[in-house]
Design an enzyme around this catalytic site. Structure first.
Site, PDB file in Angstrom:
ATOM      1  N   ASP A 112      -4.954  21.720   9.554  1.00 12.32           N
ATOM      2  CA  ASP A 112      -5.315  20.679   8.584  1.00 12.32           C
ATOM      3  C   ASP A 112      -6.094  21.220   7.396  1.00 12.32           C
ATOM      4  O   ASP A 112      -6.431  22.396   7.353  1.00 12.32           O
ATOM      5  CB  ASP A 112      -6.146  19.591   9.310  1.00 12.32           C
ATOM      6  CG  ASP A 112      -5.665  18.205   8.942  1.00 12.32           C
ATOM      7  OD1 ASP A 112      -5.447  17.973   7.736  1.00 12.32           O
ATOM      8  OD2 ASP A 112      -5.514  17.365   9.848  1.00 12.32           O
ATOM      9  N   ARG A 120       0.701  12.287   6.513  1.00 13.37           N
ATOM     10  CA  ARG A 120       1.700  13.203   7.077  1.00 13.37           C
ATOM     11  C   ARG A 120       2.451  12.524   8.223  1.00 13.37           C
ATOM     12  O   ARG A 120       1.919  11.600   8.865  1.00 13.37           O
ATOM     13  CB  ARG A 120       1.040  14.483   7.572  1.00 13.37           C
ATOM     14  CG  ARG A 120       0.195  14.284   8.805  1.00 13.37           C
ATOM     15  CD  ARG A 120      -0.212  15.605   9.419  1.00 13.37           C
ATOM     16  NE  ARG A 120      -0.973  15.402  10.629  1.00 13.37           N
ATOM     17  CZ  ARG A 120      -2.286  15.552  10.733  1.00 13.37           C
ATOM     18  NH1 ARG A 120      -3.000  15.902   9.671  1.00 13.37           N
ATOM     19  NH2 ARG A 120      -2.886  15.358  11.889  1.00 13.37           N
ATOM     20  N   GLU A 156      -0.825   1.347  -5.990  1.00 16.65           N
ATOM     21  CA  GLU A 156      -0.859   2.722  -6.510  1.00 16.65           C
ATOM     22  C   GLU A 156       0.206   2.947  -7.588  1.00 16.65           C
ATOM     23  O   GLU A 156       0.019   3.755  -8.488  1.00 16.65           O
ATOM     24  CB  GLU A 156      -0.649   3.725  -5.374  1.00 16.65           C
ATOM     25  CG  GLU A 156      -1.875   3.996  -4.508  1.00 16.65           C
ATOM     26  CD  GLU A 156      -2.161   2.957  -3.435  1.00 16.65           C
ATOM     27  OE1 GLU A 156      -1.413   1.955  -3.343  1.00 16.65           O
ATOM     28  OE2 GLU A 156      -3.163   3.116  -2.701  1.00 16.65           O
ATOM     29  N   ASN A 186       0.864  -1.190   0.000  1.00 14.60           N
ATOM     30  CA  ASN A 186       0.000   0.000   0.000  1.00 14.60           C
ATOM     31  C   ASN A 186       0.895   1.232   0.000  1.00 14.60           C
ATOM     32  O   ASN A 186       1.964   1.245   0.618  1.00 14.60           O
ATOM     33  CB  ASN A 186      -0.898   0.046   1.245  1.00 14.60           C
ATOM     34  CG  ASN A 186      -1.817   1.266   1.202  1.00 14.60           C
ATOM     35  OD1 ASN A 186      -2.726   1.327   0.386  1.00 14.60           O
ATOM     36  ND2 ASN A 186      -1.564   2.245   2.050  1.00 14.60           N
TER      37      ASN A 186
HETATM   38  C1  LIG Z   1      -1.585  16.717   0.764  1.00 10.73           C
HETATM   39  C2  LIG Z   1      -2.325  15.548   1.331  1.00 10.73           C
HETATM   40  C3  LIG Z   1      -2.104  15.152   2.638  1.00 10.73           C
HETATM   41  C4  LIG Z   1      -2.784  14.066   3.184  1.00 10.73           C
HETATM   42  N1  LIG Z   1      -2.548  13.698   4.483  1.00 10.73           N
HETATM   43  C5  LIG Z   1      -3.171  12.618   4.993  1.00 10.73           C
HETATM   44  C6  LIG Z   1      -2.879  12.181   6.319  1.00 10.73           C
HETATM   45  O1  LIG Z   1      -2.085  12.767   7.028  1.00 10.73           O
HETATM   46  N2  LIG Z   1      -3.506  11.060   6.770  1.00 10.73           N
HETATM   47  C7  LIG Z   1      -4.400  10.366   5.996  1.00 10.73           C
HETATM   48  O2  LIG Z   1      -4.918   9.331   6.447  1.00 10.73           O
HETATM   49  N3  LIG Z   1      -4.718  10.779   4.750  1.00 10.73           N
HETATM   50  C8  LIG Z   1      -4.116  11.879   4.227  1.00 10.73           C
HETATM   51  N4  LIG Z   1      -4.399  12.274   2.952  1.00 10.73           N
HETATM   52  C9  LIG Z   1      -5.393  11.523   2.163  1.00 10.73           C
HETATM   53  C10 LIG Z   1      -4.813  10.198   1.695  1.00 10.73           C
HETATM   54  O3  LIG Z   1      -3.582  10.386   1.064  1.00 10.73           O
HETATM   55  C11 LIG Z   1      -5.772   9.479   0.747  1.00 10.73           C
HETATM   56  O4  LIG Z   1      -6.963   9.204   1.456  1.00 10.73           O
HETATM   57  C12 LIG Z   1      -5.220   8.204   0.155  1.00 10.73           C
HETATM   58  O5  LIG Z   1      -6.234   7.555  -0.560  1.00 10.73           O
HETATM   59  C13 LIG Z   1      -4.679   7.280   1.217  1.00 10.73           C
HETATM   60  O6  LIG Z   1      -4.171   6.118   0.634  1.00 10.73           O
HETATM   61  P1  LIG Z   1      -4.854   4.707   0.912  1.00 10.73           P
HETATM   62  O7  LIG Z   1      -6.184   4.772   0.202  1.00 10.73           O
HETATM   63  O8  LIG Z   1      -3.905   3.750   0.274  1.00 10.73           O
HETATM   64  O9  LIG Z   1      -4.978   4.575   2.370  1.00 10.73           O
HETATM   65  C14 LIG Z   1      -3.727  13.368   2.398  1.00 10.73           C
HETATM   66  C15 LIG Z   1      -3.948  13.762   1.073  1.00 10.73           C
HETATM   67  C16 LIG Z   1      -3.261  14.842   0.544  1.00 10.73           C
HETATM   68  C17 LIG Z   1      -3.526  15.237  -0.887  1.00 10.73           C
END
Ligand SMILES: Cc1cc2nc3c(=O)[nH]c(=O)nc-3n(C[C@H](O)[C@H](O)[C@H](O)COP(=O)(O)O)c2cc1C
Length: 493
Positions: free
Chosen positions: A294, A179, A245, A174
């Protein structure tokens, strides 16, 4: 030609006048945020990617606002406009039988192109730019100009990472953009929210389901900074847990991502990244993370998240540190979300084919407002789409869904507002329920669980209990329009 790495992309941005280099000394504490925030919210003509060459306390330049406009976001994903993402993918997943040989050949070519770009096996290299310098004896985060973004943040945060872990049960990879807060020069906290892939890996490790690790409470992790822009963006894409991804990144860039083995962890990382922080997450050690300014526009309060212990840092000889800030919208991440909305539209249509278009405006921070146009065919059709979206991947977290008829352009907020306010009898056309809401939602009375609203702003049918005749929307006579088109220039209006 796909971009091999961040430098390739920056070259393109520079050529197209979309990169500003800042030579003045600037602090990574708050000052970069203030400058970037003004640029992100400022006029389009001065909205550029910013490369801070002279960041106090570090030799590394800081790159921010890389994806902060529709154009730059599109170029990053190998297209000229974000709508191409949706049309290109729609062609590949078109499951209708092709009509005629020409269409068979065309579809075959599209499909072969997609398969080639993904690569049938991961492309591995032995020597990688990201391992030009390897530090496994005394790895330290201190040389990286990690930002303190907002005055009341609990510390410094890495904000644009690709966090790689493997499912302890299945071994599947994954990648998530989560952050990380700096605790000290070798320790981070990883903020993967409860609905996300990384958090599920953590739960599985804690359940002791790891097949081949001696200590199931520890998960190998790699925090990748930089690489080709599609790979960076893909870590924010809400793909189902079993889809890698980096396959999506390969499809978007038209060539597979190259990997190299980590030097201290059993993981592979993109070979052409700028910096990789290797380590392991101790799923039994949770410490207070935050507060953090945030993307809700508020400070997310302190909450416990697991510790990531750094075991090595590898990097290029002269790396760039890519980062972003989130806060009161619109910001850079609004465009990252827009790319998700455009790319995932054909996938939504696969399950809900009546969907014409979707808009998640920046002010709604992705999940607070989803505007949908549909081709309505039967009573209760809008409700079917509302409930369908609430069952679809991360759209299950959507707080408000508004459904309008197909002729309403959902990208035009004025039109949708007009329809949503005028076409609704609030005692009939509203669905209110409770369910999963975003981890960061501060308005829900309970954490991650709260109220949701679906609004049917379509024209009502008699079978829906509407027994008056629905009025016709005003439209000008096409012949008059054509005549005025002809004389328009002469009117000098
Ligand atoms: C700039 C940015 C920062 C992000 N920070 C977080 C974070 O700190 N924690 C989180 O769970 N998702 C965060 N997200 C959203 C996730 O990256 C997003 O939901 C992604 O699908 C997570 O990957 P996963 O589906 O494989 O869990 C962020 C997205 C962006 C664009």
């Amino acid at each position: 030609m796909p971009y091999n790495d961040l430098n390739d992309f920056l070259e393109l941005l520079e050529k197209r006048g979309q990169l500003a280099r800042i030579k003045q000394p600037i602090s990574p504490e708050l000052e970069i945020t203030e400058i970037a925030d003004r640029v992100m919210k400022g006029p389009a003509s001065s909205n550029k990617a910013l490369l801070f060459d002279n960041v106090s306390g570090s030799k590394m330049p800081v790159l921010i606002n890389t994806f902060g406009s529709a154009e730059r976001m599109a170029w990053a994903l190998g297209v000229e406009g974000l709508d191409e993402l949706n049309t290109n993918l729609a062609k590949i997943i078109d499951l209708r039988l092709p009509r005629g040989l020409g269409e068979v050949m065309g579809r075959g070519r599209d499909m072969m192109g997609a398969i080639k770009s993904i690569g049938l096996k991961p492309k591995k290299v032995k020597r990688a730019p990201v391992q030009q310098i390897i530090n496994r004896d005394e790895p330290t985060l201190d040389s990286i100009p990690i930002l303190k973004c907002w005055p009341k943040d609990g510390g410094r945060f890495i904000t644009l990472p690709q966090v790689i872990t493997r499912d302890p049960t299945t071994g599947l990879r994954n990648v998530g953009m989560y952050r990380l807060q700096v605790l000290d020069s070798r320790t981070l906290l990883v903020h993967w929210q409860r609905h996300k892939g990384g958090a599920e890996h953590e739960r599985r490790a804690r359940e002791g389901k790891a097949v081949d690790s001696g200590n199931s409470a520890l998960i190998p992790a790699a925090v990748v900074l930089g690489g080709d822009p599609a790979s960076i963006w893909c870590s924010s894409a809400p793909l189902p847990p079993n889809i890698d991804e980096y396959l999506l990144a390969g499809y978007l860039r038209g060539a597979p991502v190259e990997f190299v083995d980590c030097v201290t962890q059993p993981l592979e990382v993109p070979a052409r990244a700028e910096i990789v922080i290797e380590g392991y997450v101790d799923t039994n050690d949770h410490r207070p993370e935050g507060p953090f300014g945030d993307h809700t526009g508020y400070y997310t309060p302190v909450e416990l998240f697991p510790v990531l212990h750094v075991t090595a840092i590898t990097q290029r000889k002269s790396p760039i540190y890519p980062t972003t800030i989130v806060g009161i919208p619109p910001m850079e991440d609004a465009w990252m979300g827009k790319a998700t909305e455009r790319l995932f539209l054909p996938l939504m249509r696969l399950f809900l084919p009546e969907i014409v278009d979707v808009n998640m405006p920046a002010e709604g921070v992705f999940h607070n407002l989803v505007l949908v146009s549909i081709k309505k065919r039967y009573p209760g059709h809008a409700r079917k789409v509302i409930y369908g979206l609430w069952g679809l991947a991360l759209l299950s977290l959507a707080k408000a869904i508004v459904i309008v008829d197909d002729w309403v352009d959902v990208q035009d907020l004025s039109r949708v507002t007009w329809q949503a306010l005028g076409n609704v009898d609030w005692s009939y056309d509203v669905v209110i329920t409770t369910g999963a809401v975003d981890h960061l939602d501060h308005a829900s009375h309970q954490h991650s669980f709260g109220g949701k609203i679906g609004i049917d702003a379509t024209a009502k049918l008699s079978e829906e209990g509407y027994h008056r005749s629905w009025p016709e929307a005003i439209q000008m006579d096409p012949q008059v329009k054509a005549r005025v088109d002809q004389i328009w220039q002469k009117l000098k209006l």
